[in-house]
Design a protein around this motif. Structure first.
Motif, short mmCIF file in Angstrom:
data_model
loop_
_atom_site.label_atom_id
_atom_site.label_comp_id
_atom_site.label_asym_id
_atom_site.label_seq_id
_atom_site.Cartn_x
_atom_site.Cartn_y
_atom_site.Cartn_z
N ALA A 18 0.81 -1.22 0.00
CA ALA A 18 0.00 0.00 0.00
C ALA A 18 0.84 1.27 0.00
CB ALA A 18 -0.94 -0.01 1.21
N PHE A 19 2.01 1.22 0.64
CA PHE A 19 2.78 2.45 0.83
C PHE A 19 3.13 3.19 -0.46
CE2 PHE A 19 6.96 4.55 1.29
CZ PHE A 19 6.56 5.58 2.14
N PRO A 20 3.66 2.53 -1.51
CA PRO A 20 4.02 3.28 -2.72
C PRO A 20 2.84 4.03 -3.34
CG PRO A 20 4.96 1.07 -2.78
CD PRO A 20 4.00 1.10 -1.62
N HIS A 21 1.64 3.52 -3.17
CA HIS A 21 0.46 4.18 -3.74
C HIS A 21 0.17 5.51 -3.04
CE1 HIS A 21 -1.02 0.80 -6.29
NE2 HIS A 21 -0.37 0.08 -5.39
N THR A 22 0.66 5.67 -1.83
CA THR A 22 0.33 6.86 -1.04
C THR A 22 1.43 7.92 -1.08
OG1 THR A 22 1.27 5.99 1.04
CG2 THR A 22 -1.02 5.43 0.53
N ILE A 25 0.31 11.33 -2.08
CA ILE A 25 -0.52 11.92 -1.03
C ILE A 25 0.36 12.46 0.09
CG2 ILE A 25 -2.55 11.55 0.40
CD1 ILE A 25 -2.97 10.89 -2.55
N LEU A 26 1.46 11.77 0.38
CA LEU A 26 2.38 12.21 1.42
C LEU A 26 2.84 13.64 1.17
CD1 LEU A 26 4.40 11.83 3.77
CD2 LEU A 26 5.94 10.70 2.14
N THR A 27 3.26 13.93 -0.05
CA THR A 27 3.73 15.27 -0.39
C THR A 27 2.62 16.30 -0.24
OG1 THR A 27 5.27 14.30 -1.98
CG2 THR A 27 4.86 16.66 -2.15
N GLY A 28 1.46 16.00 -0.81
CA GLY A 28 0.35 16.94 -0.76
C GLY A 28 -0.15 17.18 0.65
N PHE A 29 -0.30 16.10 1.43
CA PHE A 29 -0.85 16.23 2.78
C PHE A 29 0.10 16.95 3.72
CE2 PHE A 29 -4.53 13.00 3.40
CZ PHE A 29 -5.23 13.66 2.41
N MET A 34 0.47 21.29 6.93
CA MET A 34 1.25 22.34 7.56
C MET A 34 0.60 23.71 7.35
SD MET A 34 5.24 21.23 7.00
CE MET A 34 5.78 22.59 8.03
N THR A 35 0.04 23.91 6.16
CA THR A 35 -0.68 25.16 5.90
C THR A 35 -1.85 25.31 6.87
OG1 THR A 35 -0.11 25.02 3.55
CG2 THR A 35 -1.90 26.51 4.15
N TYR A 36 -2.57 24.21 7.07
CA TYR A 36 -3.69 24.23 8.00
C TYR A 36 -3.23 24.51 9.43
CZ TYR A 36 -7.19 22.25 11.15
OH TYR A 36 -8.06 22.06 12.19
N GLY A 37 -2.14 23.85 9.85
CA GLY A 37 -1.61 24.07 11.19
C GLY A 37 -1.14 25.50 11.39
N ILE A 38 -0.49 26.06 10.37
CA ILE A 38 -0.04 27.46 10.45
C ILE A 38 -1.24 28.40 10.53
CG2 ILE A 38 1.13 29.29 9.15
CD1 ILE A 38 2.97 27.08 8.01
N TYR A 39 -2.27 28.09 9.74
CA TYR A 39 -3.49 28.91 9.75
C TYR A 39 -4.14 28.88 11.13
CZ TYR A 39 -8.25 30.35 8.50
OH TYR A 39 -9.47 30.99 8.44
N MET A 40 -4.20 27.70 11.75
CA MET A 40 -4.75 27.59 13.10
C MET A 40 -3.92 28.39 14.10
SD MET A 40 -7.54 25.69 13.49
CE MET A 40 -7.49 24.96 15.12
N ASN A 41 -2.60 28.30 13.97
CA ASN A 41 -1.72 29.04 14.87
C ASN A 41 -1.90 30.54 14.71
OD1 ASN A 41 1.16 30.47 15.21
ND2 ASN A 41 1.08 28.72 16.61
N LEU A 143 -4.85 4.45 6.53
CA LEU A 143 -4.04 4.76 7.71
C LEU A 143 -2.86 5.66 7.36
CD1 LEU A 143 -3.40 4.33 10.72
CD2 LEU A 143 -2.09 2.29 10.05
N TYR A 144 -2.14 5.32 6.29
CA TYR A 144 -1.00 6.15 5.87
C TYR A 144 -1.44 7.59 5.60
CZ TYR A 144 1.82 1.91 5.23
OH TYR A 144 2.50 0.74 5.44
N ASN A 145 -2.52 7.74 4.84
CA ASN A 145 -2.99 9.09 4.50
C ASN A 145 -3.41 9.85 5.76
OD1 ASN A 145 -2.57 8.57 1.81
ND2 ASN A 145 -4.70 8.05 1.37
N HIS A 146 -4.01 9.15 6.69
CA HIS A 146 -4.41 9.78 7.95
C HIS A 146 -3.17 10.26 8.72
CE1 HIS A 146 -7.28 9.42 11.69
NE2 HIS A 146 -6.94 10.66 11.42
N ILE A 147 -2.16 9.42 8.77
CA ILE A 147 -0.92 9.78 9.47
C ILE A 147 -0.26 10.99 8.81
CG2 ILE A 147 1.44 9.01 9.97
CD1 ILE A 147 0.30 6.19 10.34
N TYR A 148 -0.23 11.02 7.48
CA TYR A 148 0.37 12.15 6.78
C TYR A 148 -0.31 13.46 7.15
CZ TYR A 148 2.06 8.35 3.75
OH TYR A 148 2.62 7.19 3.25
N TRP A 149 -1.65 13.42 7.17
CA TRP A 149 -2.41 14.64 7.44
C TRP A 149 -2.21 15.10 8.88
CZ3 TRP A 149 -4.37 18.47 4.91
CH2 TRP A 149 -5.29 19.32 5.52
#
Length: 240
Positions: A18-22, A25-29, A34-41, A143-149
């Protein structure tokens, strides 16, 4: 090899597959998270807000909207209506995955919870090897996508006060990623009927309803059209 060892081997094999398929998504998430976290901060929230929200909500669009909901007056009905309107497309995702989630056991509950746009795209279109357990493969993609986000949102919340640059344009990462996923699916298809229908109906709804309201009508029209054409499309796929 006993039953326990076989089960562990099955799980590890699905995780590796499953990992190579994600990776896209790793890069995008990471960028968007981080953009979302910065916005919240920047909105005055501590890092654990984006961390817990990304962990429990896991729906990028509504998470950004939730920032304004938290800063405004308490309107639970409005919040519910907003969440349903923004994520209504997931109803159609669920219908599409009914057959694929059969036999997933208890994993089905997490698969339903974590079925974001990206996980749906991979799990629906991926060509899973026959010797890899399908339900575990979909579980690890989710799970991988969730962890990335969660990782991206947490890092953005922690380092938000230290980072001083414009994040304008970072959200285009997700658009580019979906274009790549669409092109990969296009290249795998023997017939492009469904893809062309999706593009045409989306364009028609975009013209009629505008950019803010076209998604749900487009999905309804596409669902109706594909239901109507299901028999000839299936027969055509079998003959190719």
């Amino acid at each position: 090899m006993n039953k326990s060892s076989r089960e562990r081997h099955t799980i590890k094999k699905a995780a590796r597959c499953a990992f190579p398929h994600t990776i896209p998504i790793l890069t995008g998430f990471l960028f968007l998270g981080m953009t979302y976290g910065i916005y919240m901060n920047a909105s005055g929230f501590s890092f654990w807000y984006p961390m817990l929200m990304s962990l429990t909500i896991f729906a990028g669009s509504i998470e950004f909207v939730t920032v304004n909901l938290l800063l405004g007056a308490f309107h639970p009905v409005q919040a519910l209506a907003m969440a349903l309107m923004i994520n209504a497309r997931h109803l159609f995702y669920g219908i599409s995955m009914l057959e694929k989630y059969q036999g997933a056991g208890l994993k089905k509950f997490y698969l339903i919870f974590g079925m974001c746009d990206e996980s749906f795209s991979i799990n629906y279109a991926a060509e899973i090897p026959e010797d890899v357990d399908r339900s575990w493969f979909m579980f690890f993609v989710t799970l991988y996508n969730h962890i990335y986000w969660v990782t991206g949102a947490t890092l953005g919340g922690i380092f938000g006060s230290l980072i001083h640059f414009s994040t304008e344009g970072l959200d285009f990462v997700m658009t580019a990623m979906f274009v790549v996923i669409f092109m990969e699916q296009w290249m795998k298809e023997k017939s492009h009927t469904c893809s062309v229908l999706g593009l045409l109906l989306s364009l028609i709804c975009l013209i009629i309803f505008g950019p803010d309201r076209f998604i749900i009508p487009a999905m309804l029209m596409l669902l109706a059209m594909l239901t109507f054409l299901r028999t000839p499309l299936t027969r055509g796929g079998e003959n190719q």
